[in-house]
Design a protein around this motif. Structure first.
Motif, PDB file in Angstrom:
ATOM      1  N   ARG A  14       0.833  -1.213   0.000  1.00 26.88           N
ATOM      2  CA  ARG A  14       0.000   0.000   0.000  1.00 26.88           C
ATOM      3  C   ARG A  14       0.864   1.257   0.000  1.00 26.88           C
ATOM      4  O   ARG A  14       0.594   2.217  -0.729  1.00 26.88           O
ATOM      5  CB  ARG A  14      -0.900   0.023   1.237  1.00 26.88           C
ATOM      6  N   GLY A  15       1.901   1.246   0.849  1.00 27.59           N
ATOM      7  CA  GLY A  15       2.782   2.410   0.933  1.00 27.59           C
ATOM      8  C   GLY A  15       3.464   2.699  -0.384  1.00 27.59           C
ATOM      9  O   GLY A  15       3.567   3.859  -0.806  1.00 27.59           O
ATOM     10  N   SER A 127       3.674  20.788  -3.470  1.00 28.97           N
ATOM     11  CA  SER A 127       4.297  19.467  -3.534  1.00 28.97           C
ATOM     12  C   SER A 127       4.844  19.041  -2.178  1.00 28.97           C
ATOM     13  O   SER A 127       4.704  17.884  -1.771  1.00 28.97           O
ATOM     14  CB  SER A 127       5.420  19.474  -4.571  1.00 28.97           C
ATOM     15  N   SER A 128       5.479  19.958  -1.474  1.00 29.52           N
ATOM     16  CA  SER A 128       6.052  19.619  -0.167  1.00 29.52           C
ATOM     17  C   SER A 128       4.966  19.222   0.827  1.00 29.52           C
ATOM     18  O   SER A 128       5.163  18.317   1.644  1.00 29.52           O
ATOM     19  CB  SER A 128       6.862  20.804   0.375  1.00 29.52           C
ATOM     20  N   ILE A 129       3.809  19.877   0.746  1.00 31.67           N
ATOM     21  CA  ILE A 129       2.702  19.538   1.643  1.00 31.67           C
ATOM     22  C   ILE A 129       2.183  18.133   1.343  1.00 31.67           C
ATOM     23  O   ILE A 129       1.945  17.329   2.250  1.00 31.67           O
ATOM     24  CB  ILE A 129       1.563  20.580   1.515  1.00 31.67           C
ATOM     25  N   ARG A 136       3.993  10.796   6.395  1.00 31.79           N
ATOM     26  CA  ARG A 136       3.350  10.432   7.658  1.00 31.79           C
ATOM     27  C   ARG A 136       2.648   9.083   7.541  1.00 31.79           C
ATOM     28  O   ARG A 136       2.735   8.241   8.445  1.00 31.79           O
ATOM     29  CB  ARG A 136       2.333  11.512   8.056  1.00 31.79           C
ATOM     30  N   TYR A 137       1.985   8.852   6.422  1.00 33.53           N
ATOM     31  CA  TYR A 137       1.290   7.574   6.220  1.00 33.53           C
ATOM     32  C   TYR A 137       2.274   6.415   6.149  1.00 33.53           C
ATOM     33  O   TYR A 137       2.106   5.389   6.824  1.00 33.53           O
ATOM     34  CB  TYR A 137       0.446   7.627   4.941  1.00 33.53           C
ATOM     35  N   ASN A 157      10.274  10.031   1.035  1.00 32.93           N
ATOM     36  CA  ASN A 157       9.153  10.972   0.956  1.00 32.93           C
ATOM     37  C   ASN A 157       9.477  12.287   1.657  1.00 32.93           C
ATOM     38  O   ASN A 157       9.246  13.362   1.101  1.00 32.93           O
ATOM     39  CB  ASN A 157       7.892  10.364   1.602  1.00 32.93           C
ATOM     40  N   ILE A 158      10.015  12.201   2.869  1.00 31.66           N
ATOM     41  CA  ILE A 158      10.278  13.440   3.619  1.00 31.66           C
ATOM     42  C   ILE A 158      11.443  14.212   3.007  1.00 31.66           C
ATOM     43  O   ILE A 158      11.463  15.446   3.029  1.00 31.66           O
ATOM     44  CB  ILE A 158      10.543  13.132   5.120  1.00 31.66           C
TER      45      ILE A 158
END
Length: 289
Positions: A14-15, A127-129, A136-137, A157-158
């Motif tokens: 899923r990730g 995009s950063s948001i 987080r997910y 991702n971060i």
């Protein structure tokens, strides 16, 4: 326990899928707006996201291949498929990183650089948001299923969220009659892509060459020594099968013990490491002290 590990791999897909969807969406927006607004930084960020698509697909393929059970020519299973996929992704990311650097440095010497449109900066902020929430997910999912691959995806991702913030800052700064700042940001993004590729390659090659965390070996050594009946440890080694740890240990026991008692001590060592510390498989050899 093994069935649960396979279920966790399935859940980890899923990730990877969410990351792929987010990267496809964002890369299209960044590349289109980047060319329209003439922003080298946003185009570089868009190319960065295309490499992330490949990396996420590689993680997804690796997770699926790792779920295949052992067969006649893969007696230990297919756990390492995930690590191999990560290494392939690192090569692709490095190639794109070098391309971004080449284009940015070339544009720097061409001169006549125009200030990019301010809209490109807002795309970077948006995009950063998006990537922060994807992070987080994936982080929460990785902690739930104890997956290194999904956690690596979360860290990617971060880092992408930070790259997009940097892109936006560079574009905002270029509005102050400093168009070269956009190019400088593109070079920074290229270097970040290359660094991420190197970090993934280093970790994958370390695991594929049977490297293991020396601190964990020391921890497991101390744990085994505390097991009743173990008088010492002759050797202890570790290796990875994907996210799974395999420990090989030679323990010393009282030479007067019979075979059954020695076997019981070895079984206890296996039980402690597997049940209490999450080790996937333990091979114990007994020697007289």
């Amino acid at each position: 326990m093994e069935n649960q590990k396979y279920k966790n791999l399935k859940l980890g897909e899923r990730g990877a899928i969410i990351s792929i969807i987010a990267y496809v969406f964002l890369s299209i927006i960044k590349l289109v707006v980047g060319y329209i607004s003439d922003s080298a930084a946003l185009r570089a960020d868009g190319l960065n996201n295309t490499t992330d698509i490949v990396a996420s697909i590689a993680v997804l393929i690796g997770l699926r291949l790792s779920q295949k059970p052992p067969d006649k020519d893969h007696g230990y299973g297919h756990w390492k498929s995930e690590t191999i996929a990560s290494m392939v992704a690192s090569f692709i990311m490095l190639a794109v990183g070098i391309q971004v650097l080449n284009e940015a440095i070339t544009s720097m010497f061409q001169g006549g650089k125009e200030t990019p449109h301010i809209g490109a900066a807002y795309v970077g902020v948006f995009s950063s948001i998006v990537m922060y929430f994807v992070y987080r997910y994936n982080k929460k999912l990785a902690e739930k299923i104890n997956s290194k691959a999904v956690m690596a995806a979360a860290k990617d991702n971060i880092s992408d969220a930070w790259v997009s913030i940097g892109t936006a800052i560079g574009i905002f700064g270029s509005q102050l009659n400093m168009p070269w700042l956009d190019t400088l940001t593109a070079i920074t993004v290229g270097l970040l892509i290359c660094k991420t590729a190197w970090d993934i390659f280093k970790l994958a090659s370390h695991e594929l060459s049977d490297g293991f965390d020396v601190d964990k070996i020391k921890l497991y050594q101390d744990i085994v020594k505390k097991v009743d009946g173990v008088l010492g440890i002759e050797t202890i080694k570790g290796r990875y099968y994907g996210n799974n740890e395999v420990i090989d240990v030679v323990i010393l026991v009282d030479s007067s013990l019979n075979i059954k008692d020695s076997h019981d001590i070895a079984s206890h060592v296996e039980k402690v490491l597997i049940n209490d510390h999450g080790v996937y498989d333990v091979h114990v050899h007994v020697e007289p002290e």
